[in-house]
Motif scaffolding. Structure first.
Motif, PDB file in Angstrom:
ATOM      1  N   LYS A  36     -43.333  73.772 -55.383  1.00 29.63           N
ATOM      2  CA  LYS A  36     -43.715  74.279 -54.070  1.00 29.63           C
ATOM      3  C   LYS A  36     -42.596  75.162 -53.552  1.00 29.63           C
ATOM      4  O   LYS A  36     -41.432  74.976 -53.914  1.00 29.63           O
TER       5      LYS A  36
ATOM      6  N   GLN B 282     -39.008  73.462 -54.657  1.00 33.29           N
ATOM      7  CA  GLN B 282     -38.906  72.061 -55.065  1.00 33.29           C
ATOM      8  C   GLN B 282     -39.903  71.808 -56.171  1.00 33.29           C
ATOM      9  O   GLN B 282     -41.111  71.960 -55.977  1.00 33.29           O
ATOM     10  N   ILE B 283     -39.393  71.429 -57.305  1.00 27.72           N
ATOM     11  CA  ILE B 283     -40.277  71.056 -58.406  1.00 27.72           C
ATOM     12  C   ILE B 283     -40.925  69.730 -58.068  1.00 27.72           C
ATOM     13  O   ILE B 283     -40.256  68.778 -57.685  1.00 27.72           O
ATOM     14  N   VAL B 284     -42.242  69.672 -58.180  1.00 23.84           N
ATOM     15  CA  VAL B 284     -42.945  68.443 -57.820  1.00 23.84           C
ATOM     16  C   VAL B 284     -43.520  67.718 -59.031  1.00 23.84           C
ATOM     17  O   VAL B 284     -44.014  66.596 -58.900  1.00 23.84           O
TER      18      VAL B 284
ATOM     19  N   GLU C 212     -46.080  60.141 -57.632  1.00 20.95           N
ATOM     20  CA  GLU C 212     -45.375  60.819 -56.551  1.00 20.95           C
ATOM     21  C   GLU C 212     -44.695  59.804 -55.640  1.00 20.95           C
ATOM     22  O   GLU C 212     -43.600  60.055 -55.137  1.00 20.95           O
TER      23      GLU C 212
ATOM     24  N   MET D 123     -41.526  58.889 -57.084  1.00 22.33           N
ATOM     25  CA  MET D 123     -40.529  59.936 -56.833  1.00 22.33           C
ATOM     26  C   MET D 123     -39.981  59.854 -55.415  1.00 22.33           C
ATOM     27  O   MET D 123     -38.797  60.109 -55.184  1.00 22.33           O
ATOM     28  N   LEU D 124     -40.828  59.506 -54.462  1.00 18.50           N
ATOM     29  CA  LEU D 124     -40.344  59.342 -53.088  1.00 18.50           C
ATOM     30  C   LEU D 124     -39.271  58.267 -53.033  1.00 18.50           C
ATOM     31  O   LEU D 124     -38.252  58.418 -52.374  1.00 18.50           O
TER      32      LEU D 124
ATOM     33  N   LEU E 271     -36.066  59.770 -54.608  1.00 20.13           N
ATOM     34  CA  LEU E 271     -35.364  60.735 -53.764  1.00 20.13           C
ATOM     35  C   LEU E 271     -34.853  60.095 -52.479  1.00 20.13           C
ATOM     36  O   LEU E 271     -33.839  60.505 -51.932  1.00 20.13           O
TER      37      LEU E 271
ATOM     38  N   GLN F  18     -46.450  65.531 -51.719  1.00 23.31           N
ATOM     39  CA  GLN F  18     -45.654  66.622 -52.269  1.00 23.31           C
ATOM     40  C   GLN F  18     -44.821  67.288 -51.187  1.00 23.31           C
ATOM     41  O   GLN F  18     -43.693  67.719 -51.424  1.00 23.31           O
TER      42      GLN F  18
ATOM     43  N   MET G 134     -43.566  65.677 -48.743  1.00 26.84           N
ATOM     44  CA  MET G 134     -42.452  64.741 -48.577  1.00 26.84           C
ATOM     45  C   MET G 134     -41.413  64.914 -49.680  1.00 26.84           C
ATOM     46  O   MET G 134     -40.220  64.780 -49.435  1.00 26.84           O
ATOM     47  N   LEU G 135     -41.872  65.191 -50.886  1.00 24.44           N
ATOM     48  CA  LEU G 135     -40.915  65.434 -51.967  1.00 24.44           C
ATOM     49  C   LEU G 135     -40.021  66.621 -51.620  1.00 24.44           C
ATOM     50  O   LEU G 135     -38.806  66.581 -51.831  1.00 24.44           O
ATOM     51  N   LEU G 136     -40.644  67.648 -51.065  1.00 22.67           N
ATOM     52  CA  LEU G 136     -39.860  68.815 -50.647  1.00 22.67           C
ATOM     53  C   LEU G 136     -38.879  68.436 -49.553  1.00 22.67           C
ATOM     54  O   LEU G 136     -37.714  68.837 -49.569  1.00 22.67           O
TER      55      LEU G 136
END
Lengths: 253, 253
Positions: A76, A84-86, A150, A153-154, A157, B151, B153-155
């Motif tokens: 994105k 940011q690679i998602v 995802e 991943m949250l 991160l 996604q 949120m990942l950013l």
DNA sequence: CGTATTCTTGATGGACATCAAGATACGTGG
DNA sequence: CCACGTATCTTGATGTCCATCAAGAATACG
């Protein structure tokens, strides 16, 4: 007529039926003739070369895509230009589902190496799903899994240290790159250190340093993009934070 | 028999048909009698009190749940006990879809205030969806939107500064809490500072400090959990990083 | 009221980013 | 096959944003 792939020439007419990876891709449970009909709706285009974009963020959503072979990253772009690679995608992974609700692709997907994808227009998907319930279940499962990934991943991160993130990343790659669910020892990463760092919310120097450190602790052997996991247990322990960090190689022996 | 809510007593027999928030909840496009049938499958239980758990991570997945009123947080727990909040849910939001692929709920969902949820067993969902295509579309849209939100949120967690995260969080809450899509000026946050911090990958002190700073810069007025956005443009600019940070109130006037 | 919880504010520290530069691998054309 | 330029990766020195530690203030609650 919904089924529209006949007329157009110039596309590889490989049928899903004959595809070795079929069982990871088209849902199981389709009967022979159903499979045939679904297969006819799937387009196989010329492969994408490294760096080519498969979808562009913001473009009109038309199709779901399944990675047949190769490797893809998706990212994105925020309003101020930060990327940011998602996600990273390999054989069997599905691209584009985020477009269903908005009608536009939500990220840019780019081939990291020569990659072929199988395309099923969402129109055709809807047609299939109304006839073959197993197709419905397939897409729901796919999306559900993406949500879970995802969320993991949250957690990475939001709460994990740089070292934990790298360890989890390597374990995940190792697992996904093996055909079965068990991790393999040696993997060849298709993405650059920059991509890894970006994905993990770090900078490239940090990734490099930590890989070096993991090597110095005999947990990994790092040869550029080829990485061997020498001590799976300790790597897992680091990923889980179930031990103290490994030694920070200051003027080591 | 799939439809099984008749027998059981003791549940509030409020029908979706009469629910004022229906159009945010059950999909539009159902015809009158279809709506009736779907509505009959939806259970309305006793509301959950603050702190009560609605789903537990790891429990068997049985149902999709739609928040009818109230406020919910969901969090994952990592192997070493760290918690990460992965979402906040309010009227119309759907809980549980991550369980479709694994058969188990992927997070613990907890009421932040008195909350009532409408429950549709996945069995019944499947029954509905096979008869009413609009139900299918509803769930796909819901899941697609969740993927997009995660996604984003990942950013946030991967690339944004603490200040950007807070600004984006407040804007998002403000937008979601208004019935329409436009942000409202004053919001009452139902979650603690700790929850906000956790969700944004920060610690509580940082959140507190930044809210104070945004107030000192006349962008917010903060009264405990009630927050008024006084300068939407500047808050948006901070969220987008399209200006320099606001002034860091050192020995300010 | 008194106790607990939440929130705020300050002082200090550390993990990772940034800045800088060298090392290694890679591609391309001579 | 080698020379050369470029991209990628590594390593070191320094800086900074945010976490941690500590304690007081405001609010909730029985």
């Amino acid at each position: 007529m919904l089924i529209d792939n006949k007329g157009s020439s110039r596309q590889l007419v490989e049928k899903c039926i004959t595809c070795p990876g079929m069982r990871h891709c088209l849902p199981h449970g389709l009967k022979g003739n159903e499979m045939e009909r679904v297969s006819d709706m799937v387009k196989h285009r010329r492969p994408f070369q490294r760096g080519e974009q498969i979808t562009m963020m913001g473009d009109e959503f038309t199709s779901l895509m399944v990675v047949h072979s190769g490797f893809v990253k998706s990212y994105k772009v925020s309003r101020d230009g930060e990327q940011q690679i998602v996600g990273f995608y390999m054989s069997g992974d599905v691209l584009g589902v985020e477009g269903i609700s908005t009608g536009n692709y939500g990220y840019t997907a780019e081939a990291l190496e020569t990659t072929s994808v199988c395309t099923l227009s969402f129109r055709n998907y809807e047609y299939c799903s109304s006839h073959f319930p197993v197709m419905q279940k397939w897409l729901l499962n796919t999306m559900s899994r993406q949500i879970i990934d995802e969320q993991k991943m949250l957690l990475m991160l939001g709460k994990m240290s740089a070292e934990q993130r790298i360890a989890n990343f390597l374990l995940d790659m190792s697992r996904r790159m093996s055909a079965s669910g068990t991790s393999i020892q040696t993997i060849r990463l298709p993405m650059s250190r920059i991509d890894i760092a970006n994905y993990l919310g770090l900078v490239v120097e940090t990734v490099s340093r930590l890989l070096t450190r993991l090597q110095a602790n005999d947990i990994l052997i790092v040869k550029r993009r080829v990485i061997s996991i020498m001590d799976l247990n300790r790597l897992q322990a680091i990923a889980d934070n179930s031990i103290e960090d490994c030694h920070p190689l200051h003027h080591a022996a």
